[in-house]
Write a protein that holds these residues in place. Structure first.
Motif, PDB file in Angstrom:
ATOM      1  N   GLY A  59      -5.909  31.214 -11.471  1.00 19.28           N
ATOM      2  CA  GLY A  59      -7.173  30.734 -10.941  1.00 19.28           C
ATOM      3  C   GLY A  59      -7.052  30.026  -9.606  1.00 19.28           C
ATOM      4  N   ALA A  60      -5.925  29.354  -9.340  1.00 15.53           N
ATOM      5  CA  ALA A  60      -5.777  28.572  -8.109  1.00 15.53           C
ATOM      6  C   ALA A  60      -5.567  29.415  -6.850  1.00 15.53           C
ATOM      7  N   PRO A  61      -4.816  30.535  -6.900  1.00 16.78           N
ATOM      8  CA  PRO A  61      -4.598  31.292  -5.653  1.00 16.78           C
ATOM      9  C   PRO A  61      -5.888  31.701  -4.956  1.00 16.78           C
ATOM     10  N   GLY A  62      -6.908  32.129  -5.711  1.00 19.42           N
ATOM     11  CA  GLY A  62      -8.177  32.492  -5.097  1.00 19.42           C
ATOM     12  C   GLY A  62      -8.860  31.286  -4.488  1.00 19.42           C
ATOM     13  N   LEU A  63      -8.757  30.131  -5.148  1.00 16.46           N
ATOM     14  CA  LEU A  63      -9.358  28.909  -4.625  1.00 16.46           C
ATOM     15  C   LEU A  63      -8.782  28.564  -3.255  1.00 16.46           C
ATOM     16  N   PHE A  64      -7.465  28.661  -3.101  1.00 15.63           N
ATOM     17  CA  PHE A  64      -6.821  28.259  -1.845  1.00 15.63           C
ATOM     18  C   PHE A  64      -6.837  29.372  -0.795  1.00 15.63           C
ATOM     19  N   GLY A  65      -6.749  30.629  -1.260  1.00 20.86           N
ATOM     20  CA  GLY A  65      -6.580  31.715  -0.300  1.00 20.86           C
ATOM     21  C   GLY A  65      -7.736  32.677  -0.187  1.00 20.86           C
ATOM     22  N   GLY A  66      -8.760  32.499  -1.023  1.00 14.95           N
ATOM     23  CA  GLY A  66      -9.894  33.404  -0.969  1.00 14.95           C
ATOM     24  C   GLY A  66      -9.726  34.600  -1.887  1.00 14.95           C
ATOM     25  N   TYR A  67     -10.624  35.563  -1.740  1.00 15.23           N
ATOM     26  CA  TYR A  67     -10.719  36.667  -2.695  1.00 15.23           C
ATOM     27  C   TYR A  67      -9.494  37.581  -2.689  1.00 15.23           C
ATOM     28  N   ASP A  68      -8.732  37.613  -1.605  1.00 13.04           N
ATOM     29  CA  ASP A  68      -7.535  38.455  -1.579  1.00 13.04           C
ATOM     30  C   ASP A  68      -6.521  38.047  -2.642  1.00 13.04           C
ATOM     31  N   TYR A  69      -6.643  36.816  -3.179  1.00 12.69           N
ATOM     32  CA  TYR A  69      -5.635  36.311  -4.108  1.00 12.69           C
ATOM     33  C   TYR A  69      -6.179  36.088  -5.514  1.00 12.69           C
ATOM     34  N   PHE A  78       4.247  42.675  -1.935  1.00 10.86           N
ATOM     35  CA  PHE A  78       4.862  41.362  -2.090  1.00 10.86           C
ATOM     36  C   PHE A  78       4.939  41.014  -3.575  1.00 10.86           C
ATOM     37  N   THR A  79       5.877  40.116  -3.907  1.00  8.40           N
ATOM     38  CA  THR A  79       5.961  39.626  -5.280  1.00  8.40           C
ATOM     39  C   THR A  79       4.827  38.651  -5.533  1.00  8.40           C
ATOM     40  N   ILE A  80       4.585  38.363  -6.814  1.00  7.28           N
ATOM     41  CA  ILE A  80       3.559  37.388  -7.171  1.00  7.28           C
ATOM     42  C   ILE A  80       3.877  36.033  -6.550  1.00  7.28           C
ATOM     43  N   ARG A  81       5.153  35.660  -6.526  1.00  9.35           N
ATOM     44  CA  ARG A  81       5.545  34.386  -5.923  1.00  9.35           C
ATOM     45  C   ARG A  81       5.173  34.366  -4.437  1.00  9.35           C
ATOM     46  N   GLU A  82       5.456  35.443  -3.735  1.00  7.58           N
ATOM     47  CA  GLU A  82       5.155  35.499  -2.303  1.00  7.58           C
ATOM     48  C   GLU A  82       3.647  35.474  -2.055  1.00  7.58           C
ATOM     49  N   LYS A  83       2.901  36.178  -2.900  1.00  2.00           N
ATOM     50  CA  LYS A  83       1.447  36.179  -2.739  1.00  2.00           C
ATOM     51  C   LYS A  83       0.863  34.794  -3.067  1.00  2.00           C
ATOM     52  N   ASN A 107       2.421  31.934  -2.625  1.00  4.21           N
ATOM     53  CA  ASN A 107       2.741  31.100  -1.458  1.00  4.21           C
ATOM     54  C   ASN A 107       1.782  31.373  -0.301  1.00  4.21           C
ATOM     55  N   GLN A 108       1.473  32.648  -0.080  1.00 10.25           N
ATOM     56  CA  GLN A 108       0.526  32.996   0.978  1.00 10.25           C
ATOM     57  C   GLN A 108      -0.826  32.331   0.745  1.00 10.25           C
ATOM     58  N   SER A 109      -1.276  32.334  -0.519  1.00 13.26           N
ATOM     59  CA  SER A 109      -2.588  31.750  -0.816  1.00 13.26           C
ATOM     60  C   SER A 109      -2.618  30.267  -0.458  1.00 13.26           C
ATOM     61  N   LEU A 110      -1.512  29.556  -0.731  1.00 16.51           N
ATOM     62  CA  LEU A 110      -1.455  28.127  -0.405  1.00 16.51           C
ATOM     63  C   LEU A 110      -1.483  27.887   1.099  1.00 16.51           C
ATOM     64  N   LEU A 111      -1.056  28.889   1.869  1.00 13.44           N
ATOM     65  CA  LEU A 111      -0.913  28.733   3.318  1.00 13.44           C
ATOM     66  C   LEU A 111      -2.134  29.198   4.113  1.00 13.44           C
ATOM     67  N   VAL A 112      -3.078  29.864   3.462  1.00 13.42           N
ATOM     68  CA  VAL A 112      -4.203  30.453   4.211  1.00 13.42           C
ATOM     69  C   VAL A 112      -4.966  29.383   4.975  1.00 13.42           C
ATOM     70  N   MET A 113      -5.496  28.379   4.270  1.00  6.77           N
ATOM     71  CA  MET A 113      -6.289  27.353   4.965  1.00  6.77           C
ATOM     72  C   MET A 113      -5.444  26.506   5.914  1.00  6.77           C
ATOM     73  N   PRO A 114      -4.254  26.035   5.512  1.00 12.63           N
ATOM     74  CA  PRO A 114      -3.439  25.279   6.474  1.00 12.63           C
ATOM     75  C   PRO A 114      -3.141  26.063   7.752  1.00 12.63           C
ATOM     76  N   THR A 115      -2.895  27.376   7.614  1.00  8.23           N
ATOM     77  CA  THR A 115      -2.589  28.194   8.798  1.00  8.23           C
ATOM     78  C   THR A 115      -3.802  28.315   9.706  1.00  8.23           C
ATOM     79  N   LEU A 116      -4.966  28.633   9.119  1.00  6.54           N
ATOM     80  CA  LEU A 116      -6.168  28.825   9.934  1.00  6.54           C
ATOM     81  C   LEU A 116      -6.623  27.517  10.587  1.00  6.54           C
ATOM     82  N   PHE A 117      -6.515  26.413   9.871  1.00  2.50           N
ATOM     83  CA  PHE A 117      -6.906  25.132  10.463  1.00  2.50           C
ATOM     84  C   PHE A 117      -5.910  24.697  11.542  1.00  2.50           C
ATOM     85  N   THR A 118      -4.631  24.999  11.337  1.00  2.00           N
ATOM     86  CA  THR A 118      -3.637  24.693  12.371  1.00  2.00           C
ATOM     87  C   THR A 118      -3.940  25.493  13.636  1.00  2.00           C
TER      88      THR A 118
END
Length: 891
Positions: A531-541, A552-557, A559-570
């Motif tokens: 449930g959390a990956p979609g919350l942090f990364g949007g519908y792709d996750y 990508f592996t589930i672990r890599e995906k 991690n990507q979800s956690l980085l979506v908002m930090p990356t875009l805001f940075t």
């Protein structure tokens, strides 16, 4: 340290066995019957020891009777030193030593470790506290059957002592006065020790005495074993007949199985004797080799359970085990597990081996080899995929199925039979070969454990110790002039209970002015991992969309979800701060590596970081929850891995129940409460740039009843009168969350930093609450409550009153809401897909799969069956809008 070492070796293994059986009986009956069943099992298991003790005592009596005339003559004729010298010579001539007299006390010595283990375990079992059974009002306290004035009379200890004396009288009939006195003095000592003890413990010891009385009565019969066998057969045949009247399949199966086993006991004994004489005779011919094989198989199990398995688990995520409570390194945890394993697999088995005759030693040697070889096979060849694991060695998904596929079960059975046949052949033909195999296995397991320990120690030396917090210093820097965006992710927060909270505390609406509450919000799973990956990364996750991409592996995906908002805001020029996010790098070390491409990002650990400071400030003694659970569960986890996969459900279900940890909930509560409580003190307004903060918090995931009306943790909660949810933990912790964030909001208002701050409060999933918002449709109402997500949004310069908006939303809308008007038409930095979704219906595929849908970190897809997908549209409160989504029909 030395006393701990002795306790771990002698007492801890017995406590482990007591806990396993107690939990098993609790599952199939109740706490009172569990105590009685535990007493029965312990007495039955100790019966062979008592038989050996009786033989020794009888042998001692005969020797004493034979030597008595000579001893009396010497004592009459000689005095002092001369008497001692003559007696010593007399004993030596008769091949006797005075120390051998201790054999007459062996039955008493047997009871001591079992008494200590039972006292330690049953005195601290939460399940007995407040539980009534028969005339006992509270099994966690003395029974206090009646009072004389202000003095409580505990009837159970008195009954226990009377039964003990009657049993002793029957047993010691015809014995010397010295032996009788020993029995009565022992009974008196137990009366004093147990008079004010919890009645559950006294009930256990009373049942022990009842069974001892029955045993002593049977010893007076001419053929006690034959009489006992007949009575057992009658009892279990009648019990089997009764089980059919209950129509309970579990009872019928259990009683029928035991009845068949009891009836065939004579044939089983004959089969065992045949097996020993025909298959294990080589062991009897080479007693030294038999002893070596037995010891080395015991050492294999001890090293595997106490070192290899725990060290491998710790090494896979070593930094998680550094600086836990008062421990700096995980080495004390390994020492604790290893010493317990020494007791369970070496000390007690070797004691049994030394006591029993050669035939039993042959069986023990064979069983030792069998369990060592099959244990290694189960651990490494059939380790199983049970999803992610908590730091305390428990599985994250405790509700998962342990069922095996039929082909795997057949394979395990065939391999087990093969090991038995191979062992028999080797023992008969080449007895030395099992020794070579065992030695190689032991060497490999030891080397593996040592390598892992060296690696753990190396990682520890390279780890910077955490700073001890002696004062609160700002960690989160907001701007009074620029924009601030804050996302609170409140794990398992329950949206359905919010209307009740705002109704009970109407001033919250004023605090949350400018906020819009979206009750019609759904999550894509009722587990954080999905449930959390979609919350942090949007519908792709979301689970469905993530499964589409196998590059990508589930672990890599994740991690990507956690980085979506930090990356875009940075990229948008914001200063980005995050707290410890859920399952960063799926706990593969170092977790910080996932942020390597965002060097300016600030990561703040909050959970547990301020607990000691909070305890000190509030004058409450901290509870060492995590270290307690690690030490308790580590050996259980090793047993879980060593046993046949078909029996792991029993070990897990009966071993991991946290009956001995009265403070686990409180410690977790404070670990998650303190960061929210101190959030104003941890925040300043020195930032000169736009800021973005993700504050992940698990307060709403922790259980606990708090002190109203402020809903704060206290040692003794006295609040009452809060209506429907007076003692509802979910209500209390969600109320506390809203109040603490509300205090932070007021802090922002006081510092002119509210209007320029966008705030989103969202959850990864919900929790059943009986809120009544969902109609019960084939038992799905609780599931829907778990899938309803929290979503509250306050935009920049929003000054409207607190309002409710029933627009259909999902928690995967969070990135879009956070980035609104900051990044135009934002794209996922990893998939390049749009963040903003116009047609939600194409993306609402909700996984109802359990947590083991993720088997390993390196899976490329969640394992979700076709019938484990749901979809919903427009209004989540309308049953007609929910349906099962079948992938095959929608291709």
């Amino acid at each position: 340290m030395f006393l701990t070492f002795l306790s771990n070796i002698i007492i801890a293994p017995l406590k482990t066995i007591l806990e396993l059986f107690f939990n098993f009986f609790t599952k199939i009956s109740n706490q009172g019957l569990a105590v009685i069943g535990l007493s029965f099992v312990v007495t039955l298991c100790c019966l062979p020891l008592y038989i050996v003790a009786e033989q020794w005592q009888e042998q001692e009596r005969k020797i004493q009777l034979k030597l008595k005339p000579g001893v009396d003559r010497i004592k009459k004729a000689f005095k002092k030193d001369e008497q001692y010298m003559i007696l010593t010579t007399f004993y030596r001539q008769n091949h006797y030593h005075p120390m051998m007299a201790l054999r007459s006390s062996f039955s008493l010595l047997i009871q001591i470790p079992f008494f200590i283990a039972a006292y330690s375990f049953l005195s601290h079992v939460d399940a007995l506290k407040g539980y009534s059974f028969l005339f006992i009002k509270d099994m966690g306290s003395p029974d206090a059957f009646f009072k004389i004035g202000n003095f409580s009379i505990n009837i159970l200890p008195i009954a226990m002592t009377l039964i003990n004396c009657i049993s002793g009288t029957i047993y010691s009939k015809g014995h010397a006065l010295k032996e009788k006195l020993q029995i009565y003095i022992t009974a008196a000592v137990f009366l004093v020790l147990l008079y004010n003890s919890p009645s559950g413990l006294v009930l256990y010891w009373t049942m022990n005495n009842v069974l001892s009385l029955v045993k002593n009565v049977f010893y007076k019969f001419k053929n006690p074993l034959k009489v006992l066998y007949i009575l057992f057969c009658i009892f279990f045949i009648v019990a089997s007949g009764w089980s059919f009247t209950t129509r309970n399949k579990l009872y019928i199966t259990a009683f029928l199985s035991v009845t068949i086993f009891v009836i065939f006991i004579p044939f089983i004994i004959k089969a065992i004797n045949w097996f020993i004489s025909k298959c294990l005779f080589k062991l009897d011919e080479n007693k030294k080799l038999r002893l070596v094989l037995f010891v080395i198989s015991s050492v294999i199990l001890a090293v595997t359970a106490g070192l290899t398995i725990p060290a491998t688990i710790i090494d896979s995520s070593s930094s998680d085990y550094f600086y836990i409570d008062s421990y700096t390194t995980p080495l004390p945890f390994l020492f604790n597990a290893f010493t317990q394993a020494l007791g369970l697999f070496i000390f007690w088995p070797c004691c049994l081996y030394a006591l029993f005759p050669n035939k039993i030693k042959d069986i023990l040697c064979f069983l030792g080899l069998f369990f060592a070889f099959t244990g290694i096979l189960n651990c490494f060849a059939f380790s199983g995929n049970y999803g992610l694991m908590n730091i305390d060695f428990s599985l994250m998904d405790e509700a998962q199925s342990f069922m095996l596929s039929t082909p795997k079960m057949i394979l395990i059975i065939l391999l087990t039979i093969s090991i038995i046949i191979l062992l028999i052949i080797l023992i008969r033909k080449k007895t030395i070969i099992p020794l070579y195999i065992s030695s190689i296995l032991l060497l490999g397991l030891t080397v593996t454990a040592v390598i892992n320990i060296i690696h753990i120690n190396k990682n520890f030396k390279e780890t910077t110790p955490p700073e001890q917090i002696t004062k609160l210093e700002p960690q989160f820097h907001l701007s009074k002039t620029e924009k601030n965006v804050i996302v609170f992710m409140e794990d398992r927060s329950v949206s359905g209970i919010f209307p009740y909270i705002f109704s009970e505390i109407p001033e919250l609406k004023e605090t949350y002015e400018g906020f819009t509450y979206y009750p019609n919000t759904v999550s894509m799973s009722y587990y954080t991992t999905l449930g959390a990956p979609g919350l942090f990364g949007g519908y792709d996750y979301t689970p469905w969309e993530a499964n589409k991409r196998t590059d990508f592996t589930i672990r890599e995906k994740h991690n990507q979800s956690l980085l979506v908002m930090p990356t875009l805001f940075t990229q948008a020029g914001f200063d980005v701060t995050i707290t410890n996010m859920p399952y960063e790098n799926y706990n593969m070390q170092p977790v910080e590596q996932i942020y390597s491409n965002l060097p300016e990002l600030k990561r703040v650990k909050t959970q547990g970081a301020y607990s000691n400071f909070w305890y000190n400030e509030h004058g409450i003694k901290p509870k060492a929850q995590t270290s307690f659970l690690i030490k308790r569960n580590m050996l259980f986890f090793s047993l879980f891995k060593l046993v046949n996969p078909a029996f792991r459900v029993i070990v897990y279900g009966c071993g991991y129940r946290l009956l001995g940890n009265p403070f686990k909930d409180e410690a977790y509560l404070i670990d998650t409460y303190a960061p929210l409580d101190y959030l104003p003190e941890l925040t300043d307004f020195d930032a000169e740039n736009n800021t973005f903060l993700i504050f992940d918090n698990e307060l709403t995931h922790s259980p606990g009843v708090l002190q109203a009306p402020d809903f704060v943790p206290v040692e003794n909660v006295t609040n009452s009168g809060w209506g429907k949810f007076e003692n509802n933990s979910t209500y209390h912790i969600n109320t506390a969350m809203l109040l603490r964030i509300g205090e932070f909001i007021e802090y922002l208002k006081q510092n002119d930093c509210y209007d320029n701050t966008r705030i989103i409060i969202v959850s990864d999933h919900g929790n059943p609450t009986d809120s009544g918002l969902f109609e019960n449709n084939q038992g799905f109402s609780k599931m829907k409550e778990e899938l309803q997500a929290v979503l509250l949004v306050k935009d920049f310069n929003s000054k409207d009153d607190f309002k409710i908006d029933n627009t259909f939303m999902t928690n995967a809308d969070t990135p879009s809401l956070a980035l609104k008007d900051i990044v135009q038409n934002p794209l996922n930095p990893f998939t390049k897909n749009p963040i903003n979704i116009t047609n939600k219906d194409d993306y609402i595929k909700i996984s109802t799969a359990p947590m083991q849908s993720l088997r390993t970190r390196d899976d490329r897809q969640y394992t979700v069956r076709d019938d484990e997908w749901l979809t919903v549209h427009d209004d989540i409160f309308n049953n007609e809008n929910w349906s099962v989504f079948i992938p095959e029909k929608n291709k």
